[in-house]
Design a protein around this motif. Structure first.
Motif, short mmCIF file in Angstrom:
data_model
loop_
_atom_site.label_atom_id
_atom_site.label_comp_id
_atom_site.label_asym_id
_atom_site.label_seq_id
_atom_site.Cartn_x
_atom_site.Cartn_y
_atom_site.Cartn_z
N LYS A 1 -6.86 7.22 -2.82
CA LYS A 1 -6.08 7.39 -1.60
C LYS A 1 -6.33 8.76 -0.98
N LYS B 1 -1.85 -4.43 -7.97
CA LYS B 1 -1.12 -3.79 -6.88
C LYS B 1 -1.97 -2.81 -6.07
N PRO C 1 -4.14 -1.34 -3.17
CA PRO C 1 -4.29 -1.69 -1.75
C PRO C 1 -5.65 -2.34 -1.48
N ASN C 2 -5.66 -3.31 -0.57
CA ASN C 2 -6.89 -4.06 -0.29
C ASN C 2 -8.04 -3.17 0.17
N ASP C 3 -7.72 -2.11 0.93
CA ASP C 3 -8.78 -1.26 1.45
C ASP C 3 -9.43 -0.38 0.37
N ARG D 1 -10.06 -1.73 -2.87
CA ARG D 1 -10.65 -2.60 -3.89
C ARG D 1 -12.15 -2.41 -4.02
#
Length: 355
Positions: free
Chosen positions: A28, A50, A52-54, A56
């Motif tokens: 992040k 859990k 975040p998709n961005d 992965r």
């Protein structure tokens, strides 16, 4: 530049419950980072539900069937657990698939496997464990060695100082880090023969050498770097951790003695929180194994999510600034200077030799 960090996801007291969330926190903060999580597939994938998709696409899971336990001997870790998450993560660095490896696992095993697989850089005899310890200035004092080498010669201490000089310049951006030699007094006549000889070598080097320092200078921030052998360094580190823990516990006990002291603790809460932040050892988590042909970071075994995140951050900063390459370059220049000095020294002729 993309920085790839291999994480021994199974290592430490808390394993995946700490390593995976901390890795996500790092992603992040640094979008140019990529994480290789090494360990048991099912457990890691469950922990990644859990994410975040961005993020992965920034994570790859690498399978490792075995785990190096905290009480495993070096021989077991090195010879018998060749499919451990620790070893495979180090192999990713060796093969060039990762720029650094971070583990909270068994320190002896990490040191042995890293040295066996990665080898030391040219011109470096022994790797050293280095970390920052809190000081009054808030900048932290870099101390090494912290346990890799119990017995050292004087030139080993010189090499530790040279490696730390490069590390502080790379990580902290200080052009001329001030270096101190840990001793039982500031006077040059004090200390054992190894320390005295190390002092001579350091004074004759191109390093910004302050001179001898004592244990309390680590916490005063007298110098940017403090050099010692691994026996002394490890004792100093564990003593400081124990003292910090004792003071914290004593403050908690005293404020909890009565309703009045509890009320006073509420009033003093902002001060206590600032104090806790200043002495929080988690901020300095992440010891570097300097001198290897790869970047290896050792996290404290009991590290929580924030502490492991700080270890990952140190790995990211060191890799992003090409620290290993810069240490190698510095020692290449040192070796070249030695050769030049040797070739420029005129030979002693037989006519003026002393008989």
């Amino acid at each position: 530049m993309t920085v790839t960090i291999a994480v021994d996801a199974m290592g430490g007291d808390h394993g995946i419950s700490t390593t995976v969330p901390a890795a996500i926190d790092l992603l992040k903060e640094h979008p140019n980072c990529r994480i290789l999580l090494v360990g048991q597939l099912e457990a890691i994938h469950h922990a990644l539900k859990k994410i975040p998709n961005d993020l992965r696409d920034h994570v790859t899971v690498v399978e490792a069937a075995e785990i190096v336990a905290m009480d495993d001997s070096v021989e077991v870790a090195l010879r018998k657990k060749k499919n451990s998450s620790m070893r495979i993560a180090i192999e990713l660095v060796k093969d060039g698939q990762a720029d650094a490896i971070v583990s909270a696992g068994n320190t002896g095993a990490l040191m042995a496997i890293s040295r066996y697989l990665l080898k030391t850089l040219e011109g470096i005899d022994r790797p050293a464990i280095s970390t920052r310890m809190p000081n009054q200035k808030g900048t932290g004092t870099t101390v090494l060695d912290l346990g890799a080498n119990s017995d050292c010669e004087a030139f080993h201490l010189l090499q530790f100082a040279q490696m730390a000089d490069v590390m502080v310049r790379v990580i902290d951006g200080k052009e001329r880090p001030l270096i101190g030699l840990l001793n039982i007094g500031e006077e040059v006549i004090k200390g054992n023969e190894v320390v005295k000889q190390a002092g001579i070598l350091l004074r004759n080097s191109t390093l910004n050498f302050h001179g001898n320092v004592e244990g309390n200078d680590i916490f005063k921030g007298t110098t940017d770097v403090v050099v010692c052998d691994g026996f002394v360094g490890n004792v100093a580190l564990k003593t400081s951790e124990g003292l910090a823990s004792m003071i914290s516990q004593m403050i908690k006990e005293e404020f909890g003695r009565s309703l009045l002291t509890k009320f006073l603790s509420f009033l003093a809460l902002p001060i206590l929180l600032r104090f806790r932040k200043r002495v929080d050892h988690r901020r300095y988590n992440g010891a570097m194994l300097l001198g290897l042909r790869g970047l290896v970071i050792k996290s404290h075994g009991s590290a929580d999510r924030y502490a492991f995140y700080m270890a990952l951050t140190r790995a990211y900063e060191a890799a992003n600034n090409h620290m290993v390459e810069k240490i190698a370059k510095a020692f290449d220049q040192i070796e070249k200077q030695k050769v030049d000095e040797a070739s420029s020294t005129p030979p002693i002729s037989s006519t003026n030799a002393i008989s």
